[in-house]
Design an enzyme around this catalytic site. Structure first.
Site, PDB file in Angstrom:
ATOM      1  N   ARG A  46      -8.473   0.461   9.097  1.00  0.00           N
ATOM      2  CA  ARG A  46      -7.153   0.309   8.491  1.00  0.00           C
ATOM      3  C   ARG A  46      -6.354   1.574   8.806  1.00  0.00           C
ATOM      4  O   ARG A  46      -6.872   2.504   9.402  1.00  0.00           O
ATOM      5  CB  ARG A  46      -7.214   0.000   6.991  1.00  0.00           C
ATOM      6  CG  ARG A  46      -8.373   0.477   6.198  1.00  0.00           C
ATOM      7  CD  ARG A  46      -8.417   1.948   5.848  1.00  0.00           C
ATOM      8  NE  ARG A  46      -7.135   2.514   5.508  1.00  0.00           N
ATOM      9  CZ  ARG A  46      -6.807   3.769   5.687  1.00  0.00           C
ATOM     10  NH1 ARG A  46      -7.670   4.628   6.235  1.00  0.00           N
ATOM     11  NH2 ARG A  46      -5.633   4.231   5.360  1.00  0.00           N
ATOM     12  N   ALA A  48      -2.116   2.383   9.979  1.00  0.00           N
ATOM     13  CA  ALA A  48      -1.309   1.800  11.058  1.00  0.00           C
ATOM     14  C   ALA A  48      -1.707   2.260  12.470  1.00  0.00           C
ATOM     15  O   ALA A  48      -1.945   1.414  13.348  1.00  0.00           O
ATOM     16  CB  ALA A  48       0.170   2.042  10.785  1.00  0.00           C
ATOM     17  N   ARG A  89      -2.415  -8.218  10.108  1.00  0.00           N
ATOM     18  CA  ARG A  89      -1.785  -7.359   9.092  1.00  0.00           C
ATOM     19  C   ARG A  89      -0.313  -7.157   9.477  1.00  0.00           C
ATOM     20  O   ARG A  89       0.004  -6.411  10.402  1.00  0.00           O
ATOM     21  CB  ARG A  89      -2.537  -6.025   8.973  1.00  0.00           C
ATOM     22  CG  ARG A  89      -3.995  -6.264   8.549  1.00  0.00           C
ATOM     23  CD  ARG A  89      -4.585  -5.118   7.804  1.00  0.00           C
ATOM     24  NE  ARG A  89      -3.903  -4.801   6.579  1.00  0.00           N
ATOM     25  CZ  ARG A  89      -4.021  -3.631   5.939  1.00  0.00           C
ATOM     26  NH1 ARG A  89      -4.778  -2.687   6.448  1.00  0.00           N
ATOM     27  NH2 ARG A  89      -3.380  -3.409   4.820  1.00  0.00           N
ATOM     28  N   GLN A 198      -8.053   4.064  -1.174  1.00  0.00           N
ATOM     29  CA  GLN A 198      -8.120   4.835   0.085  1.00  0.00           C
ATOM     30  C   GLN A 198      -8.081   6.342  -0.188  1.00  0.00           C
ATOM     31  O   GLN A 198      -8.682   7.125   0.544  1.00  0.00           O
ATOM     32  CB  GLN A 198      -6.941   4.470   1.003  1.00  0.00           C
ATOM     33  CG  GLN A 198      -7.007   3.092   1.608  1.00  0.00           C
ATOM     34  CD  GLN A 198      -6.249   2.079   0.788  1.00  0.00           C
ATOM     35  OE1 GLN A 198      -6.145   2.200  -0.430  1.00  0.00           O
ATOM     36  NE2 GLN A 198      -5.719   1.046   1.424  1.00  0.00           N
ATOM     37  N   ASP A 239       3.619   2.962   7.468  1.00  0.00           N
ATOM     38  CA  ASP A 239       3.196   1.758   8.187  1.00  0.00           C
ATOM     39  C   ASP A 239       4.280   1.262   9.121  1.00  0.00           C
ATOM     40  O   ASP A 239       4.003   0.667  10.161  1.00  0.00           O
ATOM     41  CB  ASP A 239       2.797   0.658   7.207  1.00  0.00           C
ATOM     42  CG  ASP A 239       1.294   0.651   7.066  1.00  0.00           C
ATOM     43  OD1 ASP A 239       0.772   1.577   6.429  1.00  0.00           O
ATOM     44  OD2 ASP A 239       0.641  -0.246   7.644  1.00  0.00           O
ATOM     45  N   ASN A 249       5.184   2.068   3.287  1.00  0.00           N
ATOM     46  CA  ASN A 249       3.859   2.709   3.244  1.00  0.00           C
ATOM     47  C   ASN A 249       3.094   2.121   2.069  1.00  0.00           C
ATOM     48  O   ASN A 249       3.609   1.264   1.334  1.00  0.00           O
ATOM     49  CB  ASN A 249       4.002   4.229   3.122  1.00  0.00           C
ATOM     50  CG  ASN A 249       2.682   4.959   3.368  1.00  0.00           C
ATOM     51  OD1 ASN A 249       1.997   4.673   4.363  1.00  0.00           O
ATOM     52  ND2 ASN A 249       2.297   5.854   2.484  1.00  0.00           N
ATOM     53  N   LYS A 250       1.880   2.544   1.886  1.00  0.00           N
ATOM     54  CA  LYS A 250       0.986   1.998   0.854  1.00  0.00           C
ATOM     55  C   LYS A 250       1.668   1.883  -0.497  1.00  0.00           C
ATOM     56  O   LYS A 250       2.389   2.792  -0.909  1.00  0.00           O
ATOM     57  CB  LYS A 250      -0.248   2.914   0.769  1.00  0.00           C
ATOM     58  CG  LYS A 250      -1.288   2.533  -0.243  1.00  0.00           C
ATOM     59  CD  LYS A 250      -1.739   1.095  -0.143  1.00  0.00           C
ATOM     60  CE  LYS A 250      -2.255   0.725   1.224  1.00  0.00           C
ATOM     61  NZ  LYS A 250      -2.412  -0.746   1.398  1.00  0.00           N
TER      62      LYS A 250
HETATM   63  O1  MRU Z   1      -3.711  -0.813   3.809  1.00  0.00           O
HETATM   64  P1  MRU Z   1      -3.957   0.387   4.670  1.00  0.00           P
HETATM   65  O2  MRU Z   1      -5.103   1.223   4.202  1.00  0.00           O
HETATM   66  O3  MRU Z   1      -4.043   0.023   6.122  1.00  0.00           O
HETATM   67  O4  MRU Z   1      -2.644   1.252   4.474  1.00  0.00           O
HETATM   68  C1  MRU Z   1      -2.560   2.475   5.142  1.00  0.00           C
HETATM   69  C2  MRU Z   1      -1.343   3.257   4.806  1.00  0.00           C
HETATM   70  O5  MRU Z   1      -0.509   2.847   4.031  1.00  0.00           O
HETATM   71  C3  MRU Z   1      -1.158   4.538   5.546  1.00  0.00           C
HETATM   72  O6  MRU Z   1      -0.481   5.474   4.773  1.00  0.00           O
HETATM   73  C4  MRU Z   1      -0.349   4.278   6.844  1.00  0.00           C
HETATM   74  O7  MRU Z   1      -0.890   3.205   7.552  1.00  0.00           O
HETATM   75  C5  MRU Z   1      -0.316   5.478   7.699  1.00  0.00           C
HETATM   76  S1  MRU Z   1      -1.892   5.855   8.367  1.00  0.00           S
HETATM   77  C6  MRU Z   1      -1.736   7.204   9.375  1.00  0.00           C
END
Ligand code: MRU
Length: 353
Positions: A46, A48, A89, A198, A239, A249-250
């Site tokens: 996971r 991006a 995704r 995470q 993301d 983002n998350k």
């Molecule tokens: O659902 P995830 O764990 O894939 O979400 C990840 C994030 O939101 C990260 O902050 C984003 O992808 C940047 S990773 C360098």
């Protein structure tokens, strides 16, 4: 450097299973595009930029396994594989950016009259290139972001935008690592990041392995810590970044950004240019992934909500650009107004604003 994702001959992609960390360090092997699509959807891998690499390697695996003997037949299979990987995704820009790169390589090789086997080789080479470029981008953006990190900074981050979320080194955590490598004393406050944890599981794990002091807090503790003056800076990943600087983002990032503004704390986003999507005029156009209710209803395998409660589980939120002090990329640090400054990222290598 953490082994997020690796190609091993013959035709195998190996990834650390991020669902199991930190309790178990186990590795998952993918041999086909279908296996890779499942690994992406279920979050074996996971983040991006890591998803961009996984998408490219998944496509390369898929065409390697295809028995097509002619270019037309291979093209049909190739586009089916791209569709499969693209349906995993929806928010992660890098996934679609990598698929587009693979499509361009296929089109050029087919135009040049290359054989199916030559096309397979070209696609695999491109996947390796995307992997290696991602590590280089993280290192470059780390160097571009390090100057905004004061010595002794206590840096809050959300989710995991580290080595595990990229091909290595990390975006938000790349900035932390670069500041540390320049001799600054830094420590990190990691939001646990409900519901997938995470921050608690992955950010804490990789930073501690790297010797960077890390404190894990529940997401709801960020506000009080800011009010008590215990946070100097926020750095998060992205993301997808819209043309006007709005950032997906998350889930929970928006709350952190609003809190940071209220307390006068700089809030930076760190991401490679491949996360910027100029076709999205603003964040309202960014597709937001809704994940399974079970991620919310259950904790460590046990139900925590009563049967019958309605559940929402959007995996991402959008932080409006007015909350963002700067966007740190591999091509420089960009400041508002983002509508103008982000364009520079695509116009000139090494542009700064
Ligand atoms: O659902 P995830 O764990 O894939 O979400 C990840 C994030 O939101 C990260 O902050 C984003 O992808 C940047 S990773 C360098």
């Amino acid at each position: 450097m953490l082994p997020t994702i690796e190609w091993r001959d013959p035709d195998t992609v190996v990834m650390v299973d991020q669902r199991k960390l930190p309790g178990q360090e186990v590795y998952v092997e993918c041999h086909s595009a279908q296996e890779m699509a499942r690994a992406i959807k279920t979050m074996v891998i996971r983040g991006a930029p890591a998803l961009g690499v996984a998408a490219a390697m998944g496509i390369a695996l898929g065409v390697r396994r295809s028995k097509a003997t002619g270019t037309h037949q291979l093209a049909a299979e190739f586009f089916r594989i791209c569709e499969l990987i693209g349906a995993t995704r929806p928010t992660a820009m890098n996934l679609f950016w990598a698929i587009d790169r693979m499509k361009r390589v296929f089109a050029e090789a087919a135009r040049n009259g290359e054989s199916p086997d030559q096309i397979r080789d070209r696609l695999e080479t491109e996947a390796h290139r995307i992997h290696d470029e991602d590590v280089a981008s993280c290192r470059a953006l780390g160097a571009n972001g390090a100057p905004v990190v004061p010595d002794n900074a206590r840096i809050l981050t959300h989710c995991n935008a580290g080595a595990l979320a990229t091909a290595g080194y990390g975006s938000a955590l790349g900035v932390v690592r670069a500041a540390r490598d320049q001799g600054k004393h830094v420590s990190v406050v990691a939001d646990e990041t409900r519901p997938f944890l995470q921050g608690a599981r992955l950010t804490a794990w990789e930073l501690l392995r790297d010797g960077i002091p890390t404190t894990v807090i529940t997401d709801s503790m960020a506000g009080p810590l800011m009010r008590e003056g215990q946070i100097d800076l926020v750095v998060v990943g992205a993301d997808r970044i819209a043309a006007n600087g709005d950032v997906a983002n998350k889930i929970g990032t928006y709350t952190v950004a609003v809190l940071a503004k209220e307390h006068g704390i700089p809030f930076y986003v760190a991401a490679p240019v491949s996360t910027i999507d100029l076709s999205m005029p603003d964040g309202t156009h960014i597709p937001i992934e809704e994940r399974s209710e079970k991620e919310v209803t259950h904790f460590a395998g046990s139900r925590v909500t009563p049967e019958g409660a309605q559940i929402r589980n959007p995996a991402f939120d959008v932080t409006p650009h007015r909350f963002i002090s700067g966007i740190i990329t591999d091509r420089g640090l960009f400041r508002p107004p983002y509508l103008e400054s982000l364009k520079l990222a695509f116009e000139a290598e090494g542009a700064t604003a």
